[in-house]
Write a protein that holds these residues in place. Structure first.
Motif, PDB file in Angstrom:
ATOM      1  N   TYR A 189       0.842  -1.197   0.000  1.00 39.88           N
ATOM      2  CA  TYR A 189       0.000   0.000   0.000  1.00 39.88           C
ATOM      3  C   TYR A 189       0.879   1.249   0.000  1.00 39.88           C
ATOM      4  O   TYR A 189       1.775   1.396   0.840  1.00 39.88           O
ATOM      5  CB  TYR A 189      -0.927   0.016   1.216  1.00 39.88           C
ATOM      6  N   THR A 190       0.624   2.153  -0.938  1.00 39.38           N
ATOM      7  CA  THR A 190       1.372   3.394  -1.052  1.00 39.38           C
ATOM      8  C   THR A 190       0.414   4.542  -1.280  1.00 39.38           C
ATOM      9  O   THR A 190      -0.779   4.361  -1.524  1.00 39.38           O
ATOM     10  CB  THR A 190       2.374   3.341  -2.225  1.00 39.38           C
ATOM     11  N   SER A 191       0.963   5.762  -1.232  1.00 36.06           N
ATOM     12  CA  SER A 191       0.180   6.978  -1.439  1.00 36.06           C
ATOM     13  C   SER A 191       0.101   7.367  -2.898  1.00 36.06           C
ATOM     14  O   SER A 191      -0.333   8.479  -3.215  1.00 36.06           O
ATOM     15  CB  SER A 191       0.785   8.131  -0.627  1.00 36.06           C
ATOM     16  N   ARG A 192       0.522   6.490  -3.783  1.00 36.09           N
ATOM     17  CA  ARG A 192       0.414   6.748  -5.222  1.00 36.09           C
ATOM     18  C   ARG A 192      -0.782   5.986  -5.778  1.00 36.09           C
ATOM     19  O   ARG A 192      -0.783   4.760  -5.802  1.00 36.09           O
ATOM     20  CB  ARG A 192       1.684   6.318  -5.943  1.00 36.09           C
ATOM     21  N   GLY A 193      -1.782   6.721  -6.198  1.00 37.55           N
ATOM     22  CA  GLY A 193      -2.978   6.098  -6.728  1.00 37.55           C
ATOM     23  C   GLY A 193      -3.041   6.190  -8.234  1.00 37.55           C
ATOM     24  O   GLY A 193      -2.135   6.710  -8.906  1.00 37.55           O
ATOM     25  N   LEU A 194      -4.109   5.695  -8.794  1.00 35.24           N
ATOM     26  CA  LEU A 194      -4.350   5.785 -10.227  1.00 35.24           C
ATOM     27  C   LEU A 194      -4.767   7.216 -10.590  1.00 35.24           C
ATOM     28  O   LEU A 194      -5.232   7.984  -9.729  1.00 35.24           O
ATOM     29  CB  LEU A 194      -5.436   4.795 -10.635  1.00 35.24           C
ATOM     30  N   PRO A 195      -4.622   7.577 -11.870  1.00 32.72           N
ATOM     31  CA  PRO A 195      -5.046   8.937 -12.262  1.00 32.72           C
ATOM     32  C   PRO A 195      -6.521   9.203 -11.999  1.00 32.72           C
ATOM     33  O   PRO A 195      -6.919  10.349 -11.803  1.00 32.72           O
ATOM     34  CB  PRO A 195      -4.724   8.981 -13.762  1.00 32.72           C
ATOM     35  N   THR A 196      -7.324   8.148 -11.988  1.00 31.77           N
ATOM     36  CA  THR A 196      -8.765   8.329 -11.749  1.00 31.77           C
ATOM     37  C   THR A 196      -9.134   8.241 -10.276  1.00 31.77           C
ATOM     38  O   THR A 196     -10.310   8.364  -9.937  1.00 31.77           O
ATOM     39  CB  THR A 196      -9.548   7.257 -12.521  1.00 31.77           C
ATOM     40  N   ASP A 197      -8.160   7.984  -9.425  1.00 32.68           N
ATOM     41  CA  ASP A 197      -8.451   7.850  -8.000  1.00 32.68           C
ATOM     42  C   ASP A 197      -8.719   9.218  -7.365  1.00 32.68           C
ATOM     43  O   ASP A 197      -8.437  10.279  -7.948  1.00 32.68           O
ATOM     44  CB  ASP A 197      -7.279   7.180  -7.271  1.00 32.68           C
ATOM     45  N   ARG A 198      -9.222   9.149  -6.159  1.00 29.27           N
ATOM     46  CA  ARG A 198      -9.423  10.346  -5.371  1.00 29.27           C
ATOM     47  C   ARG A 198      -8.077  10.897  -4.900  1.00 29.27           C
ATOM     48  O   ARG A 198      -7.031  10.264  -5.064  1.00 29.27           O
ATOM     49  CB  ARG A 198     -10.310  10.036  -4.161  1.00 29.27           C
ATOM     50  N   TYR A 199      -8.116  12.067  -4.272  1.00 25.46           N
ATOM     51  CA  TYR A 199      -6.907  12.619  -3.680  1.00 25.46           C
ATOM     52  C   TYR A 199      -6.417  11.680  -2.569  1.00 25.46           C
ATOM     53  O   TYR A 199      -7.223  11.086  -1.842  1.00 25.46           O
ATOM     54  CB  TYR A 199      -7.166  14.005  -3.106  1.00 25.46           C
TER      55      TYR A 199
END
Length: 1184
Positions: A830-840
């Motif tokens: 688990y990291t703080s990098r999400g998908l471009p469509t993810d929430r903040y």
């Protein structure tokens, strides 16, 4: 804020409390025991008695401490006899716990200690997941263990049902001895010190408490499972230490320090929510090598210590990340002990005079304070000066190897010079045995009659913990052997000294404390204290205490005069003076009535520079010049016009608003600007108010007060609200009232809601509830209950806009929540990098707005932070040990455990902020509430002989009934607890004492047999909820019952801010008050309020106007009649940030029209006619 208590122990082992609202020490109710020391918390106190055993004192409350015991009856289906208790060898026990692993027969469940009692017998729980079960409470499954259902199926081979029973803690307002179920060989030896804290490690409703103790052998012990539902805890567990401990101190959060025999200190590290006992110790050296640490006390972020030379030290740089701190700072004064209480306030026991001192000037920015000030409060009812040998041994000998006697030198207040003169001087008579001179007391003692070598050896052979932790031997109270009946232990007799001996105190003159000369001990005025505990005493920086002024009696002449004046004479004088003033005013007015008025008309103008949110795109703030022109007509009536001058394309323009057309002025929730909105009927329909902003908060308050006063004068609406007023609250917590028109509920041509005038009242609330008999209650964001005092104004409304009396300080605390979001990565987890469509990755609950720790501000500039960011473990759905919730994707339903299909997770962070204001509200302590309901009085009903029924739900889910509520006593007298099987969320009482409630699991309940003579009723009836819906709020009118569900969106937005469905209960009759079924009325509803005429008002979630969209809008259900209780349509009123409304006080019926009277005479039904204009026929409030 409610009053709290300071706990202290005097020289004879008696425990006293001193209230923050009082000025007298009150003796603890249970006086059979004598104590060495105590450690206080908010709800009670722990102490070590003279027998070295631990006792707990739980303060009495209207809400009992109840614990639920449960057992499960398990059965398996048999082809011959059906379901029976004969199970397979591999099955669970016939009677077991929920897991089925432990045998738990009903007769085998016993009370944990003699301090508990059974509340009722065992009975079957017929509630399953918010829905009632079939008769008998059975739930079915295919096998053990499996998923159970209410319905029996063809493959249901096993079944179980839940039996519950409640036990109640009965030892309140008394010292209860802590029982022990441990192995006698492993029992801890007698205790020498204890400390209570850690209640801020975990939030309510768990509310665990950390209780630490030190034995005579220097071992540290921790009491397991101490919490509000279990005040005794379960067992003692030993915590290893690298040395022999003599004293311990635990703070409200995660600070724990102990004092070693060698004089160093140990700091406990690793204390957190999942490990309240910590993980390791860290050594801290004393301030100086010559004088080791004797006593230590910790708070939230401070550490205070006393060394063996009686010097006081403050530890610099202490916080949760660095519990060791950085360095020691010497403070002025000499103390035998100090104690840190709530808000890091500090108390101490003076070394020379044995008086209790309070450290003044402690603030969040100045944790060390400024000066010591003696508490000169006297005791209410002091009993005999004598005490048993055990009390003196526990209280006096604990500080040294002998007890000496001296006069008391209780320091007066530095502001009270008169008390010094009232004390007996050195030349006044003293007892026959005078205290010895302190200058000659050290190292001197004389053996009195009966003193033997055995006694000396016994004292010399005491454990080190009994000899060194306290101060050195000092003078004590004078007493003869007849006055102090020593039992089996003889103490060294003090030498006699001249009665005129005197000595100044050991506190530094830099503190400017005019400490008095040493005087004989007087039990009533100057008690000698040996221990003080402020763990349950909350003192704010602005709190005014009455502890520092000695109470002096009236002179004999004044007493004679006061006794000769009776209350009847006083009342007669007041009446006579009032009549004389009235006659004088009439005479003066008559003498000048024939003169013409010198000024027929006056104009008054106020101007200022503000900012205006322009009406056209691109919407932005523009600088404007605003002018308020107020003029007075010939008849004295005032009217006002507001001009807003602005520039567009270098062209000067203006817009104007007649204040007699303004419907409300609302402060706007804004993090960056001091802004407010101005509504008119037209702009209400547009959902686009006039928004204005000022440069400072003071300017906004001045404009709001002036504009509100001008609007009220134009409409001639002044003073306190009427008894029929409609109350509402915005999402900002501002309180508004509206005077209802007689045409508001008219069947034909009712007054549109957008023409109602709302004026703001002072104060800050989350919930308000009103009654037509003048009783109004409110609940703050922190759960504090408030009662309306009858005034108006407060806060920003001062002068003419506020009443001169009945305005009191008010504060409120709320939490701001943000979410930390993470997505799983096959490489790094688990990291703080999400998908471009993810929430903040840092967002609000919806994920649509970015909210970081550094960028998140309080709700408005009136709020200020009072805590740091911390993980919130109480979110719906549960969390793991680190506070994470898992789901398959954003957004979805979250749960507190990880599965193979969970690719995202989130964690909620909370931070508290506080607002301080004033208003016509008085606090009703001490129970925090979640919901409140007052019975709506039916029109024309004569209820003057009965008290007003008021029901509430506490923040823990307890249902309460308030007794003694009336017009003369709106706050009532006490709470009556109404038992429930689960925590509740909402309650409402109707016009005929119909009580409905909603539990936290969404199920509905009806309370039977409630009446004025039986205010609590007798039992709850479980009402099935609408299919696949969880209710969250209920409101009962004269005959109608409405409820709102959560619409299954708890995981999307915070509770209370999403639109749910509105339901009406069909078939409610006097003979069958539970009704028959739920019928859907509307969607897009946040909250409902049903009045005494069965009128229905709601807060709609979203309403589309002609110009914009508003969230949180007041809506009125039109067409409500006895033959059509659900109504026909909606009328939209004020909106844009409203959160709560109470229509329960409006019992004003509309006058009957001529057509209605004619129809009534002809026997024709009089239905509602079509309403033009603002009334809209729709399934529900229009949702965008």
């Amino acid at each position: 804020m409610p009053s709290s208590a300071l706990w202290a122990v005097d020289l004879f082992g008696r425990v006293y409390t001193l209230s923050t609202a009082g000025q007298y020490w009150e003796l603890c109710k249970d006086t059979q025991l004598e104590f060495k020391r105590v450690s206080a918390a908010t709800q009670g106190c722990w102490g070590i008695a003279c027998d070295n055993q631990v006792y707990v004192y739980v303060c009495a409350s209207d809400v009992p401490i109840r614990c639920q015991e449960e057992a499960y009856e398990n059965q398996r289906w048999n082809p011959v006899g059906g379901f029976c208790e004969k199970l397979l060898p591999s099955d669970r026990w016939p009677w077991s716990d929920v897991s089925g692993l432990q045998h738990r027969p009903l007769d085998g469940v016993a009370l944990p200690s003699p301090h508990w009692e059974w509340e009722s017998d065992w009975y079957v729980d017929e509630n399953f997941g918010g829905e009632p079960t079939e008769k008998g409470g059975w739930t079915y499954a295919m096998d053990f263990p499996a998923t159970y259902t209410r319905d029996k199926k063809w493959n249901s081979y096993v079944r179980r049902r839940r039996w519950i029973r409640y036990r109640r803690y009965k030892s309140r307002d008394t010292w209860a001895k802590i029982p022990s179920k441990d192995d006698p060989k492993q029992l801890p030896d007698p205790f020498n010190d204890l400390s209570v804290g850690g209640w801020e490690i975990t939030e309510e409703p768990v509310g665990h408490l950390s209780v630490w103790a030190v034995s005579l052998q220097g071992k540290v012990w921790y009491r397991e499972d101490v919490s509000h539902p279990n005040p005794e805890g379960s067992s003692w567990s030993h915590v290893d230490t690298p040395g022999e401990v003599v004293q311990i101190s635990c703070g409200p959060h995660d600070l724990l320090w102990v004092t070693l025999w060698e004089g160093q200190a140990l700091v406990r590290e690793g204390i957190n929510r999942n490990n309240p006992k910590g993980s390791s110790w860290c050594l801290v050296e004393p301030p100086t090598s010559e004088n080791s640490i004797m006593h230590i006390s910790v708070g939230v972020g401070v550490v205070w210590a006393v060394t063996k030379d009686r010097k006081v030290w403050f530890r610099r740089g202490v916080n949760s990340h660095n519990p060791r701190g950085t360095s020691w700072i010497e403070m002025v004064g000499e103390m035998t002990m100090v104690d840190v209480g709530l808000n890091d306030q500090v108390w101490g026991i003076g070394y020379e005079d044995w008086a209790v001192y309070f450290r003044q000037g402690i603030t969040p920015s100045e944790l060390s304070g400024k000066m010591w000030k003696a508490i000169v409060a006297s005791r209410v009812c002091d009993r005999s000066h004598s005490g048993s040998s055990s009390s003196l041994l526990s209280a006096g000998c604990f500080f040294g190897d002998e007890v000496r006697v001296s006069g008391d030198s209780c320091a007066p207040s530095d502001t009270d010079a008169s008390s010094e003169a009232e004390r007996p001087g050195p030349e006044q008579p003293v007892p026959a045995e005078s205290p010895e001179s302190p200058g000659n007391s050290k190292g001197s003692s004389a053996s009195g009659p009966g003193t033997t070598k055995t006694t000396e050896h016994a004292l010399e052979g005491a454990s080190p913990a009994d000899q060194t932790p306290g101060p050195e031997p000092r003078p004590g109270p004078a007493s003869t052997p007849a006055e102090l009946p020593w039992t089996s232990i003889d103490l060294k007799e003090p030498k006699k000294a001249p009665s005129h001996s005197a000595e100044t105190t050991g506190l530094s003159s830099l503190e400017m404390l005019p400490l008095g000369l040493e005087e004989p001990y007087c039990a009533d005025d100057h008690p000698l204290w040996v221990w003080v505990s402020g763990g349950g005493c909350a003192v704010e920086a602005h709190t005014v205490l009455k502890w520092f002024t000695a109470q002096s009696g009236l002179s004999s002449s004044m007493q004679t005069l006061s006794l000769s004046i009776t209350p009847a004479q006083t009342a007669a004088w007041r009446k006579q003076i009032f009549q004389q003033l009235t006659e004088r005013t009439k005479r003066e007015l008559e003498n000048f009535r024939h003169y013409e008025q010198a000024v027929e008309q006056s104009v008054w103008v106020k101007t200022g520079a503000l900012q205006w949110w322009c009406d056209w795109k691109p919407h932005k703030w523009v600088d404007v010049r605003m002018a308020l022109e107020q003029f007075t007509g010939h008849d004295g009536a005032r009217d006002s016009i507001l001009f807003i001058y602005y520039v567009v394309h270098e062209e000067k323009k203006y817009l104007h608003v007649f204040l007699n057309e303004v419907t409300t002025l609302v402060p706007v929730l804004n993090e960056d600007k001091h802004s407010f909105a101005l509504y008119t009927p037209e702009r209400t329909r547009q959902r686009w108010p006039v928004r204005l902003a000022t440069a400072t908060e003071q300017d906004m308050n001045d404009w709001l007060a002036l504009l509100n006063l001008s609007c009220c004068e134009s409409r001639r609406v002044l003073g306190r609200p009427s008894l029929q007023a409609i109350w509402s609250i915005t999402c900002k917590g501002d309180i508004f009232v509206s005077e209802p028109s007689a045409d508001l509920e008219a069947p034909e041509h009712p007054l549109p809601c957008d023409q109602m005038f709302w004026r703001q009242m002072g104060g800050h609330l989350r919930v308000v509830e009103a009654s037509s008999r003048g009783v109004v209650w409110g609940i703050g964001y922190d759960g504090t209950a408030w009662v309306y005092t009858g005034g108006y104004g407060g806060g920003c409304f001062q002068g003419l806009a506020s009443s001169t009396g009945n305005i009191y300080p008010q504060s409120d605390v709320k939490c701001v929540y943000i979410y930390e979001n993470q997505r799983w990565n096959p490489v790094t987890g688990y990291t703080s990098r999400g998908l471009p469509t993810d929430r903040y990755m840092w967002s609000d609950a919806t994920g649509l707005q970015e909210c970081t720790k550094a960028g998140t501000k309080p709700p408005s500039l009136q709020w200020s932070w009072v805590s740091d960011w911390s993980v919130d473990f109480s979110v719906p759905g549960g969390t793991d040990q680190e506070g994470w919730q898992y789901a398959s994707d954003f957004p979805s339903s979250y749960h507190g455990y990880k599965t193979m299909r969970d690719f995202v997770r989130r964690r909620c962070w909370a931070r508290k902020c506080k607002l301080v204001t004033s208003g016509p509200w008085l606090e009703v302590p001490p129970i925090a509430l979640r919901d409140v309901s007052i019975i709506p009085e039916s029109p024309g009903a004569d209820e003057s002989g009965h008290s007003i029924a008021l029901w509430a739900v506490s923040d823990k889910g307890d249902v309460l009934c308030r007794l003694g509520v009336s017009e003369l006593n709106p706050a009532g007298a006490s709470w009556l607890h109404v038992g429930t099987d689960q925590p509740f969320a909402s309650v409402s009482i109707g016009g005929c004492c119909q009580v409905w409630a909603v539990a936290r699991d969404g199920s509905a309940f009806y309370r039977g047999s409630v009446s004025p003579s039986k205010p609590a009723g007798d039992c709850w009836y479980h009402i099935p909820s609408p299919a696949k819906q969880r209710l969250k709020q209920v409101s009962v009118g004269q005959t109608s019952v409405y409820a709102v569900d959560d619409n299954g969106k708890l995981f999307l937005v915070p509770s209370g801010h999403q639109g749910g469905n509105l339901w009406y209960r069909q078939g409610v009759t006097p003979s069958y008050p539970q009704g028959s079924s739920w019928e859907h009325v509307s969607n897009n509803v946040r909250r409902v309020s049903v009045g005494p005429l069965d009128q229905v008002w709601v807060i709609a979630n979203k309403v589309q106007g002609s110009h914009s969209l508003s969230q949180g809008t007041v809506c009125h259900r039109t067409g409500v009649q006895p033959l059509e209780p659900k109504g026909q349509g909606w009328d939209y009123g004020i909106g844009g940030g409203w959160d709560h409304i109470s229509i329960r006080a409006n019992a004003t019926r509309a006058p009957r029209s001529a057509s209605q009277e004619t129809a009534g005479e002809q026997g024709l039904p009089s239905g509602p006619s079509s309403v033009a204009g603002a009334l809209q026929e729709a399934e529900g409030p229009v949702c965008c």
